[in-house]
Write a protein that holds these residues in place. Structure first.
Motif, PDB file in Angstrom:
ATOM      1  N   LEU A  60       3.738  10.312  -3.715  1.00  0.00           N
ATOM      2  CA  LEU A  60       2.928   9.098  -3.550  1.00  0.00           C
ATOM      3  C   LEU A  60       2.550   8.502  -4.898  1.00  0.00           C
ATOM      4  CD1 LEU A  60       0.540  10.182  -0.639  1.00  0.00           C
ATOM      5  CD2 LEU A  60       2.291   8.394  -0.536  1.00  0.00           C
ATOM      6  N   ALA A  61       2.240   9.376  -5.879  1.00  0.00           N
ATOM      7  CA  ALA A  61       1.859   8.905  -7.213  1.00  0.00           C
ATOM      8  C   ALA A  61       2.978   8.102  -7.862  1.00  0.00           C
ATOM      9  CB  ALA A  61       1.477  10.082  -8.101  1.00  0.00           C
ATOM     10  N   GLY A  62       4.223   8.443  -7.522  1.00  0.00           N
ATOM     11  CA  GLY A  62       5.347   7.695  -8.069  1.00  0.00           C
ATOM     12  C   GLY A  62       5.851   6.607  -7.151  1.00  0.00           C
ATOM     13  N   HIS A  63       5.908   6.918  -5.838  1.00  0.00           N
ATOM     14  CA  HIS A  63       6.550   6.012  -4.892  1.00  0.00           C
ATOM     15  C   HIS A  63       5.739   4.746  -4.652  1.00  0.00           C
ATOM     16  CE1 HIS A  63       9.402   6.044  -1.146  1.00  0.00           C
ATOM     17  NE2 HIS A  63       9.596   5.028  -1.947  1.00  0.00           N
ATOM     18  N   VAL A  64       4.425   4.892  -4.514  1.00  0.00           N
ATOM     19  CA  VAL A  64       3.604   3.714  -4.190  1.00  0.00           C
ATOM     20  C   VAL A  64       3.616   2.685  -5.324  1.00  0.00           C
ATOM     21  CG1 VAL A  64       1.271   2.910  -3.660  1.00  0.00           C
ATOM     22  CG2 VAL A  64       2.185   4.928  -2.501  1.00  0.00           C
ATOM     23  N   PRO A  65       3.244   3.073  -6.566  1.00  0.00           N
ATOM     24  CA  PRO A  65       3.292   2.062  -7.629  1.00  0.00           C
ATOM     25  C   PRO A  65       4.706   1.608  -7.978  1.00  0.00           C
ATOM     26  CG  PRO A  65       2.683   4.199  -8.531  1.00  0.00           C
ATOM     27  CD  PRO A  65       2.655   4.337  -7.044  1.00  0.00           C
ATOM     28  N   SER A  66       5.707   2.526  -7.879  1.00  0.00           N
ATOM     29  CA  SER A  66       7.069   2.106  -8.210  1.00  0.00           C
ATOM     30  C   SER A  66       7.631   1.175  -7.140  1.00  0.00           C
ATOM     31  CB  SER A  66       7.994   3.322  -8.402  1.00  0.00           C
ATOM     32  OG  SER A  66       8.210   4.006  -7.202  1.00  0.00           O
ATOM     33  N   SER A  67       7.219   1.362  -5.884  1.00  0.00           N
ATOM     34  CA  SER A  67       7.618   0.425  -4.828  1.00  0.00           C
ATOM     35  C   SER A  67       7.009  -0.948  -5.082  1.00  0.00           C
ATOM     36  CB  SER A  67       7.174   0.938  -3.447  1.00  0.00           C
ATOM     37  OG  SER A  67       7.900   2.080  -3.082  1.00  0.00           O
ATOM     38  N   ALA A  68       5.766  -0.929  -5.559  1.00  0.00           N
ATOM     39  CA  ALA A  68       5.120  -2.198  -5.896  1.00  0.00           C
ATOM     40  C   ALA A  68       5.862  -2.887  -7.038  1.00  0.00           C
ATOM     41  CB  ALA A  68       3.652  -1.949  -6.292  1.00  0.00           C
ATOM     42  N   ILE A  69       6.226  -2.107  -8.056  1.00  0.00           N
ATOM     43  CA  ILE A  69       6.971  -2.669  -9.186  1.00  0.00           C
ATOM     44  C   ILE A  69       8.336  -3.184  -8.716  1.00  0.00           C
ATOM     45  CG2 ILE A  69       8.120  -2.096 -11.376  1.00  0.00           C
ATOM     46  CD1 ILE A  69       5.826  -0.052 -11.828  1.00  0.00           C
ATOM     47  N   ASN A 102      15.180  -1.954  -9.294  1.00  0.00           N
ATOM     48  CA  ASN A 102      15.402  -0.514  -9.431  1.00  0.00           C
ATOM     49  C   ASN A 102      15.181  -0.018 -10.844  1.00  0.00           C
ATOM     50  OD1 ASN A 102      16.138   1.760  -7.811  1.00  0.00           O
ATOM     51  ND2 ASN A 102      17.584   0.402  -6.795  1.00  0.00           N
ATOM     52  N   VAL A 103      15.742  -0.714 -11.801  1.00  0.00           N
ATOM     53  CA  VAL A 103      15.601  -0.296 -13.198  1.00  0.00           C
ATOM     54  C   VAL A 103      14.136  -0.368 -13.620  1.00  0.00           C
ATOM     55  CG1 VAL A 103      16.215  -0.839 -15.584  1.00  0.00           C
ATOM     56  CG2 VAL A 103      17.963  -0.915 -13.805  1.00  0.00           C
ATOM     57  N   ALA A 104      13.446  -1.413 -13.180  1.00  0.00           N
ATOM     58  CA  ALA A 104      12.021  -1.555 -13.519  1.00  0.00           C
ATOM     59  C   ALA A 104      11.194  -0.411 -12.938  1.00  0.00           C
ATOM     60  CB  ALA A 104      11.498  -2.895 -13.002  1.00  0.00           C
ATOM     61  N   ALA A 105      11.510  -0.010 -11.716  1.00  0.00           N
ATOM     62  CA  ALA A 105      10.716   1.016 -11.036  1.00  0.00           C
ATOM     63  C   ALA A 105      11.056   2.436 -11.485  1.00  0.00           C
ATOM     64  CB  ALA A 105      10.917   0.900  -9.521  1.00  0.00           C
ATOM     65  N   SER A 106      12.281   2.645 -11.973  1.00  0.00           N
ATOM     66  CA  SER A 106      12.764   4.003 -12.226  1.00  0.00           C
ATOM     67  C   SER A 106      11.993   4.743 -13.316  1.00  0.00           C
ATOM     68  CB  SER A 106      14.249   3.970 -12.594  1.00  0.00           C
ATOM     69  OG  SER A 106      14.458   3.316 -13.844  1.00  0.00           O
ATOM     70  N   THR A 107      11.472   4.023 -14.304  1.00  0.00           N
ATOM     71  CA  THR A 107      10.777   4.693 -15.411  1.00  0.00           C
ATOM     72  C   THR A 107       9.522   5.421 -14.932  1.00  0.00           C
ATOM     73  OG1 THR A 107       9.668   2.604 -15.900  1.00  0.00           O
ATOM     74  CG2 THR A 107      11.621   3.134 -17.206  1.00  0.00           C
ATOM     75  N   LEU A 108       8.907   4.933 -13.872  1.00  0.00           N
ATOM     76  CA  LEU A 108       7.736   5.592 -13.300  1.00  0.00           C
ATOM     77  C   LEU A 108       8.140   6.573 -12.204  1.00  0.00           C
ATOM     78  CD1 LEU A 108       4.660   5.799 -13.103  1.00  0.00           C
ATOM     79  CD2 LEU A 108       4.703   3.893 -11.492  1.00  0.00           C
ATOM     80  N   ARG A 109       9.166   6.232 -11.456  1.00  0.00           N
ATOM     81  CA  ARG A 109       9.557   7.024 -10.293  1.00  0.00           C
ATOM     82  C   ARG A 109      10.214   8.350 -10.661  1.00  0.00           C
ATOM     83  NH1 ARG A 109      12.001   5.781  -5.197  1.00  0.00           N
ATOM     84  NH2 ARG A 109      11.852   7.717  -3.999  1.00  0.00           N
ATOM     85  N   VAL A 110      11.065   8.353 -11.686  1.00  0.00           N
ATOM     86  CA  VAL A 110      11.860   9.548 -11.986  1.00  0.00           C
ATOM     87  C   VAL A 110      11.003  10.766 -12.361  1.00  0.00           C
ATOM     88  CG1 VAL A 110      13.576  10.546 -13.564  1.00  0.00           C
ATOM     89  CG2 VAL A 110      13.998   8.338 -12.481  1.00  0.00           C
ATOM     90  N   PRO A 111      10.033  10.666 -13.286  1.00  0.00           N
ATOM     91  CA  PRO A 111       9.229  11.864 -13.607  1.00  0.00           C
ATOM     92  C   PRO A 111       8.517  12.453 -12.390  1.00  0.00           C
ATOM     93  CG  PRO A 111       8.918  10.180 -15.277  1.00  0.00           C
ATOM     94  CD  PRO A 111       9.680   9.527 -14.165  1.00  0.00           C
ATOM     95  N   THR A 112       7.979  11.611 -11.532  1.00  0.00           N
ATOM     96  CA  THR A 112       7.299  12.122 -10.346  1.00  0.00           C
ATOM     97  C   THR A 112       8.304  12.681  -9.343  1.00  0.00           C
ATOM     98  OG1 THR A 112       7.268   9.883  -9.395  1.00  0.00           O
ATOM     99  CG2 THR A 112       5.305  10.604 -10.571  1.00  0.00           C
ATOM    100  N   GLU A 113       9.515  12.144  -9.323  1.00  0.00           N
ATOM    101  CA  GLU A 113      10.568  12.645  -8.436  1.00  0.00           C
ATOM    102  C   GLU A 113      11.039  14.032  -8.881  1.00  0.00           C
ATOM    103  OE1 GLU A 113      13.247  11.673  -5.095  1.00  0.00           O
ATOM    104  OE2 GLU A 113      11.409  10.768  -5.846  1.00  0.00           O
ATOM    105  N   VAL A 114      11.095  14.259 -10.197  1.00  0.00           N
ATOM    106  CA  VAL A 114      11.480  15.574 -10.721  1.00  0.00           C
ATOM    107  C   VAL A 114      10.469  16.623 -10.272  1.00  0.00           C
ATOM    108  CG1 VAL A 114      11.713  16.955 -12.831  1.00  0.00           C
ATOM    109  CG2 VAL A 114      12.769  14.689 -12.702  1.00  0.00           C
ATOM    110  N   VAL A 115       9.188  16.328 -10.451  1.00  0.00           N
ATOM    111  CA  VAL A 115       8.136  17.262 -10.039  1.00  0.00           C
ATOM    112  C   VAL A 115       8.170  17.469  -8.522  1.00  0.00           C
ATOM    113  CG1 VAL A 115       5.638  17.633  -9.920  1.00  0.00           C
ATOM    114  CG2 VAL A 115       6.664  16.695 -12.007  1.00  0.00           C
ATOM    115  N   LYS A 116       8.328  16.404  -7.776  1.00  0.00           N
ATOM    116  CA  LYS A 116       8.369  16.486  -6.312  1.00  0.00           C
ATOM    117  C   LYS A 116       9.516  17.365  -5.841  1.00  0.00           C
ATOM    118  CE  LYS A 116      10.706  14.030  -3.603  1.00  0.00           C
ATOM    119  NZ  LYS A 116      11.398  13.041  -2.745  1.00  0.00           N
ATOM    120  N   THR A 117      10.694  17.188  -6.442  1.00  0.00           N
ATOM    121  CA  THR A 117      11.876  17.955  -6.030  1.00  0.00           C
ATOM    122  C   THR A 117      11.661  19.448  -6.241  1.00  0.00           C
ATOM    123  OG1 THR A 117      13.364  16.112  -6.524  1.00  0.00           O
ATOM    124  CG2 THR A 117      14.348  18.303  -6.445  1.00  0.00           C
TER     125      THR A 117
END
Length: 276
Positions: A60-69, A102-117
């Motif tokens: 959620l910490a990554g998906h919500v703001p990155s979806s907004a971006i 996608n490129v705009a959102a990825s910088t925030l999404r990827v670190p949280t996705e690594v931890v989530k995985t």
């Protein structure tokens, strides 16, 4: 102008609502998929329902703001730049807008996705211990492990899904003779389910590679240093079927996700972007 601000804020709020709705509704299916893709040796106890939601906070910490971006970039680039140049309803405008988002959102999404995985696979039991381990072993770059695989998955995924959704929506509204109204909730859900499920099946190999790479962040020994090495390792061990690990839960998750996401998106856009 106010039009520009309305579109920006509306796109961000609509994206955040839709992203959160998918995570909250369907997260356990995503956890099952990740366990299958990473060949986790940690037993998944369905009686312990909390394990099905491991990593949800990070997601959620990554998906919500990155979806907004994503939607801020997607909607505004499409409405104000691409459609005026390429025409309303242009698939090329949708493809380029999706890539920009996608490129705009990825910088925030990827670190949280690594931890989530890593938390979903059972490799780590908490957000902070997981974060500390990755930094200690790999440094800050460890939080971006699998970045190339992430973009290789999400750029075609979002491109295919959004173009499919937009084109199916245009065709449906034309055939249904709706008189200029937008989609009803059930109509957006049905079109979203088709777009999400088909796209999910096609992009499963890229998602499997992403999951394997991200799950090795913070590990001293890594199965493959690169995307190609990881793909070769999977092919050697499991054949081509290994690249489609978790395809059934992925298709179910993304079909249901498309239902939730696009119906939430249309509803949120009708509220937040009523002036656009």
């Amino acid at each position: 102008s106010g039009f520009t601000v309305d579109a920006l804020v509306g796109g961000m709020l609509a994206g955040a609502v839709a992203g959160a709705a998918v995570d909250l509704a369907l997260y356990p299916i995503d956890t099952i998929k990740t366990r299958m893709q990473t060949k986790s040796s940690v037993a998944l106890e369905f009686s312990e329902w909390k394990s099905l939601y491991a990593g949800l906070t990070s997601s959620l910490a990554g998906h919500v703001p990155s979806s907004a971006i994503f939607f801020a970039a997607y909607e505004t680039s499409k409405v104000f730049v691409l459609q005026p140049a390429l025409g309303v309803g242009s698939p090329l405008a949708q493809i380029v807008a999706s890539a920009v988002g996608n490129v705009a959102a990825s910088t925030l999404r990827v670190p949280t996705e690594v931890v989530k995985t890593r938390m979903q696979s059972g490799a780590d039991q908490g957000f902070w211990p997981c974060f500390q381990r990755i930094i200690a072993v790999d440094g800050p770059t460890g939080l971006f492990r699998g970045y190339a695989a992430f973009l290789l998955r999400d750029l075609p995924f979002d491109t295919i899904e959004f173009v499919a959704y937009e084109q199916l929506k245009i065709a449906y509204l034309a055939l249904a003779a709706t008189g200029g109204r937008g989609l009803e909730g059930w109509e957006a859900a049905l079109i979203g389910a088709i777009a999400g499920g088909v796209t999910g099946a096609v992009t499963t190999p890229l998602d499997t590679l992403r999951a394997r790479l991200m799950n090795e962040a913070g590990e001293e020994e890594k199965g493959g240093a690169s995307l190609l090495e990881t793909a070769q390792k999977i092919l050697n061990e499991d054949g081509w079927q290994g690249l489609f690990s978790g395809v059934v839960p992925r298709v179910v998750w993304l079909s249901l996700g498309g239902t939730v996401f696009f119906s939430s998106l249309e509803a949120a856009k009708s509220v937040f972007m009523s002036s656009v």
